[in-house]
Design a protein around this motif. Structure first.
Motif, short mmCIF file in Angstrom:
data_model
loop_
_atom_site.label_atom_id
_atom_site.label_comp_id
_atom_site.label_asym_id
_atom_site.label_seq_id
_atom_site.Cartn_x
_atom_site.Cartn_y
_atom_site.Cartn_z
N GLY A 263 29.13 36.02 46.75
CA GLY A 263 28.93 37.30 47.05
C GLY A 263 29.59 38.47 46.46
O GLY A 263 30.69 38.01 45.77
N TRP B 127 34.52 42.58 37.20
CA TRP B 127 33.99 43.93 36.75
C TRP B 127 35.31 45.04 36.56
O TRP B 127 35.98 45.27 37.53
N LYS B 128 35.73 45.22 35.29
CA LYS B 128 36.89 46.08 35.38
C LYS B 128 36.86 47.42 35.99
O LYS B 128 38.26 47.72 36.40
N GLY C 227 35.88 37.22 40.67
CA GLY C 227 35.14 36.81 39.11
C GLY C 227 35.29 35.64 38.98
O GLY C 227 35.90 35.21 37.58
N LEU D 99 42.76 38.99 22.92
CA LEU D 99 41.42 38.56 23.71
C LEU D 99 41.06 37.36 23.19
O LEU D 99 41.25 36.73 22.10
N SER E 189 32.57 40.91 46.19
CA SER E 189 34.04 40.92 46.34
C SER E 189 34.19 42.31 47.61
O SER E 189 34.96 42.03 48.51
N TYR F 182 33.14 33.28 37.15
CA TYR F 182 32.22 33.22 36.10
C TYR F 182 31.99 31.72 35.89
O TYR F 182 31.36 31.16 36.82
N ILE G 199 35.95 34.25 44.16
CA ILE G 199 34.67 35.03 44.54
C ILE G 199 33.83 35.20 43.54
O ILE G 199 34.21 35.95 42.37
N GLU G 200 32.48 34.94 43.52
CA GLU G 200 31.46 35.15 42.64
C GLU G 200 30.15 35.65 43.16
O GLU G 200 29.57 34.88 44.08
N ARG H 56 36.28 47.79 38.90
CA ARG H 56 36.27 47.49 40.27
C ARG H 56 37.58 46.91 40.68
O ARG H 56 37.95 46.43 41.74
N PRO I 107 38.18 44.43 27.65
CA PRO I 107 37.43 45.81 27.37
C PRO I 107 38.30 46.90 28.01
O PRO I 107 38.02 48.04 27.62
N ASN J 80 27.23 36.12 41.14
CA ASN J 80 25.98 35.78 40.49
C ASN J 80 25.76 34.35 40.84
O ASN J 80 26.65 33.38 40.28
N ASN K 22 42.21 41.46 30.87
CA ASN K 22 41.46 42.63 30.01
C ASN K 22 42.11 43.88 30.14
O ASN K 22 41.23 44.88 30.24
C1 LIG Z 1 30.02 44.20 43.17
C2 LIG Z 1 30.79 43.92 41.75
C3 LIG Z 1 32.32 43.92 41.83
N1 LIG Z 1 32.37 42.47 42.68
C4 LIG Z 1 32.31 41.14 42.21
N2 LIG Z 1 32.14 40.35 43.08
C5 LIG Z 1 31.95 39.17 42.83
N3 LIG Z 1 31.73 38.91 41.66
C6 LIG Z 1 31.78 39.79 40.59
C7 LIG Z 1 31.98 41.08 40.91
N4 LIG Z 1 32.00 41.83 39.85
C8 LIG Z 1 31.68 40.88 38.76
N5 LIG Z 1 31.69 39.65 39.21
C9 LIG Z 1 31.49 38.60 38.52
O1 LIG Z 1 32.88 38.42 37.49
C10 LIG Z 1 32.38 38.12 36.48
C11 LIG Z 1 32.38 39.27 35.52
C12 LIG Z 1 33.36 39.44 34.76
C13 LIG Z 1 33.47 40.72 33.89
N6 LIG Z 1 34.37 40.53 32.77
C14 LIG Z 1 34.27 41.11 31.57
O2 LIG Z 1 33.32 41.89 31.48
C15 LIG Z 1 35.02 40.67 30.52
C16 LIG Z 1 34.57 41.25 28.98
C17 LIG Z 1 35.23 40.72 28.11
C18 LIG Z 1 34.76 41.36 26.72
C19 LIG Z 1 35.67 41.52 25.69
C20 LIG Z 1 35.34 42.17 24.63
C21 LIG Z 1 33.85 42.18 24.30
F1 LIG Z 1 33.54 42.61 22.96
C22 LIG Z 1 33.14 41.66 25.14
C23 LIG Z 1 33.46 41.00 26.28
C24 LIG Z 1 36.53 39.73 28.10
C25 LIG Z 1 36.65 39.25 29.28
O3 LIG Z 1 37.92 38.42 29.38
C26 LIG Z 1 36.30 39.72 30.47
O4 LIG Z 1 36.64 39.36 31.75
C27 LIG Z 1 30.75 37.73 36.33
O5 LIG Z 1 30.86 36.36 36.56
C28 LIG Z 1 30.29 38.37 37.41
O6 LIG Z 1 29.22 37.98 38.03
#
Ligand SMILES: CCCNc1ncnc2c1ncn2[C@@H]1O[C@H](/C=C/CNC(=O)c2cc(-c3ccc(F)cc3)cc(O)c2O)[C@@H](O)[C@H]1O
Ligand SMILES: [Mg+2]
Length: 214
Positions: free
Chosen positions: A117, A143-144, A66, A198, A119, A68, A89-90, A146, A174, A92, A170
């Motif tokens: 791609g 994603w939590k 992730g 947070l 993970s 981001y 790994i990302e 995962r 979350p 999006n 996290n």
């Molecule tokens: C197929 C899905 C699993 N594999 C995956 N492979 C590669 N990249 C993946 C990914 N899942 C998600 N991602 C990427 O990771 C990132 C996602 C992160 C998810 N993080 C959160 O939801 C998060 C959320 C909060 C949060 C906390 C409180 C709130 F009110 C609102 C949000 C705080 C954080 O520190 C967080 O990390 C994005 O860039 C997404 O595109």
């Protein structure tokens, strides 16, 4: 259409940070997210815990799930010893595009391999594609729900070794309740919770550090 939050974050870096200076990139993002527009970077408070765990582990090979916008990628890569590598790994493409520019602005592109791609598909390819025997350090921040499947996948792919350190963001907010259950109840991990807040808020959150025992 207007710009996205990641694009506005990149603009803030280009405006306020010094090219090739990772510390200024980190400060520019933290300032922007604290005073202008919140974003889900690990942030400056939990970032200090990430820094201290990294300095303790001093990984030769590190993995981030992730990317981001690349904030924690820059935090990790800036502390790596010469010759060490971080794979992040990302999946999006829009986020990956911004992250590449932020990582390059910090001058850390030679230490970082950003792989686009999901993970679940890429973890099994780490050995063949990047010649990784095992990871010394893994930062989980995607994603939590995962965290558990990807941790099990890393185990099954033989990518963890005795002493590998997993650090998960996290675990309170979350929240990653299944992950906490998994690592805290498994005889194969020695876990420790680092209480914090947070990013950019007073809400409790924390990092879970788990050492793989082999
Ligand atoms: C197929 C899905 C699993 N594999 C995956 N492979 C590669 N990249 C993946 C990914 N899942 C998600 N991602 C990427 O990771 C990132 C996602 C992160 C998810 N993080 C959160 O939801 C998060 C959320 C909060 C949060 C906390 C409180 C709130 F009110 C609102 C949000 C705080 C954080 O520190 C967080 O990390 C994005 O860039 C997404 O595109
Ligand atoms: Mg996070």
């Amino acid at each position: 259409t207007g710009s996205s939050r990641p694009q506005r974050m990149l603009k803030a870096v280009q405006k306020n940070a010094t090219k090739g200076d990772p510390k200024s990139v980190i400060s520019a993002i933290d300032y922007y997210c604290r005073h202008k527009e919140w974003a889900m970077n690990v942030g400056d408070e939990k970032g200090l815990i990430l820094d201290s765990v990294l300095t303790e582990v001093n990984p030769s090979t590190a993995l981030e799930l992730g990317t981001y916008c690349g904030y924690s990628t820059v935090r990790i890569a800036r502390l790596l010893s010469p010759g060490s590598k971080l794979i992040t790994i990302e999946f999006n493409p829009a986020f990956a595009a911004v992250a590449r520019q932020i990582i390059a602005y910090a001058g850390l592109q030679d230490k970082v391999t950003l792989v686009e791609g999901p993970s679940g598909d890429l973890i099994p390819k780490m050995k063949e594609r990047f010649g990784i025997k095992s990871f010394d350090f893994v930062f989980l921040d995607h994603w939590k729900d995962r965290y558990v499947p990807d941790t099990k996948l890393l185990e099954d792919c033989g990518l963890l070794r005795k002493g590998t350190v997993l650090l998960a963001d996290n675990v309170i907010c979350p929240g990653a309740p299944e992950y906490l259950k998994y690592v805290r109840n498994s005889p194969r991990y020695e876990s420790q919770y680092y209480k914090s807040n947070l990013e950019y808020t007073k809400v409790e959150d924390g990092l879970e550090k788990s050492v793989f025992l082999g």
